[in-house]
Write a protein that holds these residues in place. Structure first.
Motif, PDB file in Angstrom:
ATOM      1  N   ARG A 267      43.625  34.997  37.559  1.00 22.28           N
ATOM      2  CA  ARG A 267      44.003  34.217  36.383  1.00 22.28           C
ATOM      3  C   ARG A 267      43.113  34.616  35.211  1.00 22.28           C
ATOM      4  O   ARG A 267      41.913  34.823  35.373  1.00 22.28           O
ATOM      5  CB  ARG A 267      43.819  32.722  36.660  1.00 22.28           C
ATOM      6  CG  ARG A 267      44.327  31.814  35.553  1.00 22.28           C
ATOM      7  CD  ARG A 267      44.023  30.369  35.880  1.00 22.28           C
ATOM      8  NE  ARG A 267      42.611  30.071  35.681  1.00 22.28           N
ATOM      9  CZ  ARG A 267      41.996  29.000  36.169  1.00 22.28           C
ATOM     10  NH1 ARG A 267      42.664  28.156  36.933  1.00 22.28           N
ATOM     11  NH2 ARG A 267      40.709  28.794  35.933  1.00 22.28           N
ATOM     12  N   THR A 268      43.734  34.756  34.053  1.00 23.70           N
ATOM     13  CA  THR A 268      42.982  34.999  32.828  1.00 23.70           C
ATOM     14  C   THR A 268      43.647  34.228  31.706  1.00 23.70           C
ATOM     15  O   THR A 268      44.788  33.771  31.835  1.00 23.70           O
ATOM     16  CB  THR A 268      42.906  36.506  32.491  1.00 23.70           C
ATOM     17  OG1 THR A 268      41.999  36.708  31.415  1.00 23.70           O
ATOM     18  CG2 THR A 268      44.267  37.061  32.118  1.00 23.70           C
ATOM     19  N   GLU A 269      42.928  34.035  30.609  1.00 23.25           N
ATOM     20  CA  GLU A 269      43.444  33.159  29.562  1.00 23.25           C
ATOM     21  C   GLU A 269      43.102  33.707  28.183  1.00 23.25           C
ATOM     22  O   GLU A 269      42.041  34.295  27.970  1.00 23.25           O
ATOM     23  CB  GLU A 269      42.853  31.755  29.730  1.00 23.25           C
ATOM     24  CG  GLU A 269      43.555  30.690  28.923  1.00 23.25           C
ATOM     25  CD  GLU A 269      43.237  29.285  29.434  1.00 23.25           C
ATOM     26  OE1 GLU A 269      43.418  28.331  28.668  1.00 23.25           O
ATOM     27  OE2 GLU A 269      42.822  29.160  30.606  1.00 23.25           O
TER      28      GLU A 269
ATOM     29  N   ARG B  36      47.970  31.471  29.292  1.00 24.41           N
ATOM     30  CA  ARG B  36      47.329  31.888  30.531  1.00 24.41           C
ATOM     31  C   ARG B  36      48.269  32.798  31.309  1.00 24.41           C
ATOM     32  O   ARG B  36      49.471  32.569  31.348  1.00 24.41           O
ATOM     33  CB  ARG B  36      47.000  30.651  31.371  1.00 24.41           C
ATOM     34  CG  ARG B  36      46.551  30.909  32.774  1.00 24.41           C
ATOM     35  CD  ARG B  36      46.357  29.608  33.522  1.00 24.41           C
ATOM     36  NE  ARG B  36      45.235  28.846  32.994  1.00 24.41           N
ATOM     37  CZ  ARG B  36      44.861  27.652  33.481  1.00 24.41           C
ATOM     38  NH1 ARG B  36      45.551  27.098  34.457  1.00 24.41           N
ATOM     39  NH2 ARG B  36      43.822  27.038  32.967  1.00 24.41           N
TER      40      ARG B  36
ATOM     41  N   ARG C  79      48.800  34.542  35.164  1.00 17.25           N
ATOM     42  CA  ARG C  79      48.409  34.515  36.567  1.00 17.25           C
ATOM     43  C   ARG C  79      49.255  35.532  37.308  1.00 17.25           C
ATOM     44  O   ARG C  79      50.422  35.740  36.975  1.00 17.25           O
ATOM     45  CB  ARG C  79      48.645  33.122  37.160  1.00 17.25           C
ATOM     46  CG  ARG C  79      47.823  32.031  36.520  1.00 17.25           C
ATOM     47  CD  ARG C  79      48.233  30.665  37.030  1.00 17.25           C
ATOM     48  NE  ARG C  79      49.535  30.274  36.530  1.00 17.25           N
ATOM     49  CZ  ARG C  79      50.106  29.101  36.775  1.00 17.25           C
ATOM     50  NH1 ARG C  79      49.486  28.221  37.516  1.00 17.25           N
ATOM     51  NH2 ARG C  79      51.286  28.806  36.286  1.00 17.25           N
TER      52      ARG C  79
END
Length: 284
Positions: free
Chosen positions: A230-232, A237, A239
């Motif tokens: 996961r990154t934002e 965001r 996933r």
């Protein structure tokens, strides 16, 4: 990141179109067989509309490709996970978002996290979390549930001491520089990082500002076991549960890890930044 999700949707639409062509059906013929509007058939094939799982089922049945239903539905579920807009995610309040994330942390045995601009959420102090939540509420014009959201995030911190979870963190030195909530709040945050680095469940690495890089710094990301990344960004965001992508990000993490210092060297970097903040407080 949003481009990646959009490309994935377009590729999925192409797969639907190829199923139709392989069945030698025109768009209107497929629409009649499935009960879908012809315009929707076109929009699905061009990735401009999201299909429901039932849309996928009736499409495959009409194209005599029933055996592909489970794989196509699983693929589209992965695509649906890829991109989540922050405005949509936060519509129900920050407390709900924080509480929804806790089961994932509880089920994760090994959490690997890289952050370039702030400490990982599970390592943030109450004052730091409040400052983050206040900034988020201001940015997205959200209702004031800052205290409730803060409590929901801090509830995860008990997992650091449970003995059932392991944590590997890599921070850029710059993550120690950005002041959230004021100098005293940041000093308290650095004190907690220093103590958390001594926990048996935690490996805390810091990449020095003057390190010779094998890989440049970037946006933060979290790897939950070997199951999800996961990154934002400010917008939203992303996933992914795609095994190849999770494995690639694990490789990225190992490279960043190799540039970090640990133990006493990491604590010295924290102490240097703390001394700078104490001096800043005394001179202000």
């Amino acid at each position: 990141m949003s481009d990646e999700a959009e490309l994935a949707r377009q590729a999925f639409g192409e797969r639907l179109r190829n199923l139709r062509k392989d069945a030698r059906l025109k768009g209107r013929e497929l629409a009649e067989l499935t009960g879908l509007h012809p315009t929707k058939v076109s929009r699905l094939e061009h990735g401009r509309q999201n299909p429901s799982e039932n849309d996928i089922r009736v499409w495959c049945i009409a194209c005599r490709a029933e055996t592909q239903i489970p794989e196509l539905i699983a693929t589209y579920r992965d695509i649906a996970l890829m991109w989540e807009h922050n405005r949509t995610k936060l519509r129900g309040g920050m407390k709900r978002v924080q509480a929804q994330g806790t089961p994932l942390y509880e089920s994760t045995k090994l959490l690997r996290a890289y952050e370039s601009i702030c400490p990982p959420g599970i390592l943030q102090t109450p004052g730091y979390v409040r400052a983050v939540m206040q900034a988020t509420a201001d940015l997205y014009e959200l209702p004031d549930d800052i205290e409730e959201a803060t409590a929901a995030r801090l509830e995860r911190q008990r997992l650091l001491y449970s003995g059932r979870h392991r944590y590997s963190f890599v921070l850029e030195y710059g993550a120690l520089n950005i002041i959230m909530g004021g100098v005293d709040t940041m000093i308290e945050q650095l004190d907690f990082l220093e103590s958390a680095a001594r926990l048996p469940s935690v490996a805390l690495g810091i990449i020095p500002a003057n390190a010779v890089r094998r890989l440049w710094g970037g946006e933060g990301f979290y790897i939950f076991d070997d199951a999800m990344v996961r990154t934002e960004t400010f917008i939203g965001r992303i996933r992914t549960v795609e095994p190849q992508e999770v494995a690639f990000m694990a490789r990225v993490f190992r490279t960043l890890q190799s540039q970090a210092v640990y133990g006493e060297q990491a604590r010295k970097l924290i102490a240097v930044r703390r001394a700078e903040l104490v001096q800043l407080r005394e001179s202000s």
